[in-house]
Scaffold this motif. Structure first.
Motif, mmCIF file in Angstrom:
data_model
loop_
_atom_site.group_PDB
_atom_site.id
_atom_site.type_symbol
_atom_site.label_atom_id
_atom_site.label_comp_id
_atom_site.label_asym_id
_atom_site.label_seq_id
_atom_site.Cartn_x
_atom_site.Cartn_y
_atom_site.Cartn_z
ATOM 1 N N ASN A 62 27.695 -77.715 -46.942
ATOM 2 C CA ASN A 62 26.919 -78.918 -47.264
ATOM 3 C C ASN A 62 27.812 -80.154 -47.394
ATOM 4 O O ASN A 62 27.684 -80.947 -48.333
ATOM 5 C CB ASN A 62 26.112 -78.699 -48.544
ATOM 6 C CG ASN A 62 25.049 -77.627 -48.384
ATOM 7 O OD1 ASN A 62 24.532 -77.414 -47.302
ATOM 8 N ND2 ASN A 62 24.741 -76.927 -49.459
ATOM 9 N N ASP A 63 28.722 -80.301 -46.445
ATOM 10 C CA ASP A 63 29.636 -81.446 -46.358
ATOM 11 C C ASP A 63 30.631 -81.519 -47.517
ATOM 12 O O ASP A 63 31.253 -82.567 -47.742
ATOM 13 C CB ASP A 63 28.860 -82.770 -46.282
ATOM 14 C CG ASP A 63 28.021 -82.875 -45.018
ATOM 15 O OD1 ASP A 63 28.487 -82.381 -43.967
ATOM 16 O OD2 ASP A 63 26.915 -83.434 -45.074
ATOM 17 N N LEU A 116 35.939 -79.598 -37.676
ATOM 18 C CA LEU A 116 34.906 -80.453 -38.255
ATOM 19 C C LEU A 116 34.837 -81.727 -37.426
ATOM 20 O O LEU A 116 35.653 -82.632 -37.588
ATOM 21 C CB LEU A 116 35.244 -80.769 -39.718
ATOM 22 C CG LEU A 116 34.181 -81.500 -40.532
ATOM 23 C CD1 LEU A 116 32.906 -80.670 -40.636
ATOM 24 C CD2 LEU A 116 34.711 -81.823 -41.925
ATOM 25 N N ASN A 117 33.868 -81.755 -36.497
ATOM 26 C CA ASN A 117 33.766 -82.853 -35.531
ATOM 27 C C ASN A 117 35.082 -82.975 -34.772
ATOM 28 O O ASN A 117 35.524 -82.008 -34.168
ATOM 29 C CB ASN A 117 33.378 -84.145 -36.231
ATOM 30 C CG ASN A 117 32.027 -84.028 -36.938
ATOM 31 O OD1 ASN A 117 31.118 -83.404 -36.409
ATOM 32 N ND2 ASN A 117 31.916 -84.595 -38.131
ATOM 33 N N GLY A 163 34.189 -83.638 -52.160
ATOM 34 C CA GLY A 163 32.902 -84.159 -51.713
ATOM 35 C C GLY A 163 32.927 -85.660 -51.888
ATOM 36 O O GLY A 163 33.695 -86.366 -51.232
ATOM 37 N N VAL A 190 33.723 -75.259 -45.578
ATOM 38 C CA VAL A 190 33.006 -76.521 -45.732
ATOM 39 C C VAL A 190 31.528 -76.188 -45.807
ATOM 40 O O VAL A 190 30.950 -75.652 -44.854
ATOM 41 C CB VAL A 190 33.280 -77.492 -44.572
ATOM 42 C CG1 VAL A 190 32.490 -78.783 -44.763
ATOM 43 C CG2 VAL A 190 34.775 -77.793 -44.470
#
Length: 328
Positions: free
Chosen positions: A206-207, A161-162, A221, A204
């Motif tokens: 929708n964030d 994730l990034n 979230g 993961v």
């Protein structure tokens, strides 16, 4: 004499336990479902995301793949470039195409792994975590193993994730590592049960981070949420969450883990779960398929011709040993 009496007593207890075991028996069976395909090879290994057949064929969530691995390898991960399989002892074999492959020798047996660009994230069978440079095998980061007991076979793979790498562990945690700085960022405890506590669902969407162990569901979230459910199978999509439980239930939940609907099927032992545009399909061990609307208010039961052996669920259907039933 005493030993003989003791053996007889134990045998009697085992007989009583086996004879009293109850099975799912539906009140009504609508029809029989025909199998979609039968294969010459059989499943020999499954995890949360993939399966391996005894001829080296592999199955992903998208279905049968053209990639093949040598005998003895267990397929774990595939992205747009590479497919990766592992062998007991630490050997990783990666296949890009029919002309290009690569081997890595790691220090010990791998439980799960994932690859992004030149970064290989590994969860070892003893629960140690590591990052490697894929092209060279150079160790970049290592997090010592934390204690773990027996694990469910549905081991999940790490996520990227990034700049972060999210490791699902074998003891109910998610360990987050910054891949650029090679530093531990955070450890999330999903569940702290002593046995069979590995992460069996991890994504993961929708964030929002969703994870589950066999005893608990977790989401992160805007805030953290947890709910106690004895999870067998789990599906999350844009509309909500669906779960089958060890108590023979199919449960629907909101993204905030609020239970919306639940249907009980006494003594059902669920093997797999698929949610299509309008239908929830749950495969049951005694050769039944349960089909429900997404609100779970109306359900029907069908016969299916199940084979003994390993079971794997793709996005489109169910694989049982050497047969396939497509439902989408």
């Amino acid at each position: 004499m005493i030993k003989s009496v003791l053996y007889a007593f134990i045998a009697a207890l085992l007989f009583i336990g086996c004879s009293s075991k109850e099975y799912f028996e539906p009140e009504e069976v609508i029809d029989s479902l025909s199998l979609s395909e039968r294969f010459d090879a059989s499943l020999v290994d499954v995890n949360a995301h993939s399966a391996t057949m005894d001829d080296g064929s592999i199955i992903t969530k998208k279905g049968i793949d053209t990639t093949r691995f040598p005998q003895g390898y267990r397929f774990i991960f595939k992205n747009d470039e590479w497919a990766l399989a592992v062998k007991v002892g630490g050997r990783v074999f990666a296949v890009k195409n029919e002309f290009e492959s690569r081997s890595l020798e790691l220090s010990k047996t791998v439980a799960s792994l994932a690859l992004q660009d030149d970064l290989l994230a590994v969860v070892f069978a003893d629960n140690e975590l590591a990052l490697y440079e894929f092209s060279t095998g150079r160790l970049l980061f290592k997090e010592p193993a934390s204690k773990s007991a027996v694990a469910d076979m549905r081991v999940t793979t790490p996520r990227f994730l990034n700049e972060l790498v999210l490791f699902p562990t074998l003891d109910g945690k998610i360990v987050i590592v910054n891949a650029q700085t090679k530093e531990l960022v955070r450890t999330i405890i999903v569940s702290s049960e002593q046995y069979f506590n590995n992460i069996i669902y991890f994504d993961v969407i929708n964030d929002i981070l969703y994870a589950a162990t066999p005893s608990k569901i977790y989401s992160l979230g805007n805030k953290e949420e947890r709910i106690d459910l004895q999870v067998r199978n789990m599906v999350v999509n844009d509309e909500g969450i669906w779960v089958t439980t060890k108590q023979g239930e199919i449960v629907s939940l909101s993204h905030s883990l609020e239970i919306l609907h639940r249907q009980k099927f006494p003594f059902a032992h669920f093997l797999g779960l698929i949610v299509s545009d309008d239908t929830v399909y749950a495969a049951e061990k005694e050769s039944y398929m349960i089909s429900c609307g997404k609100d779970l208010l109306e359900c029907s039961v069908y016969d299916i011709d199940l084979e003994d052996g390993f079971f794997f669920t793709s996005d489109e259907g169910f694989y049982f040993d050497n047969v396939y039933l497509q439902v989408r």
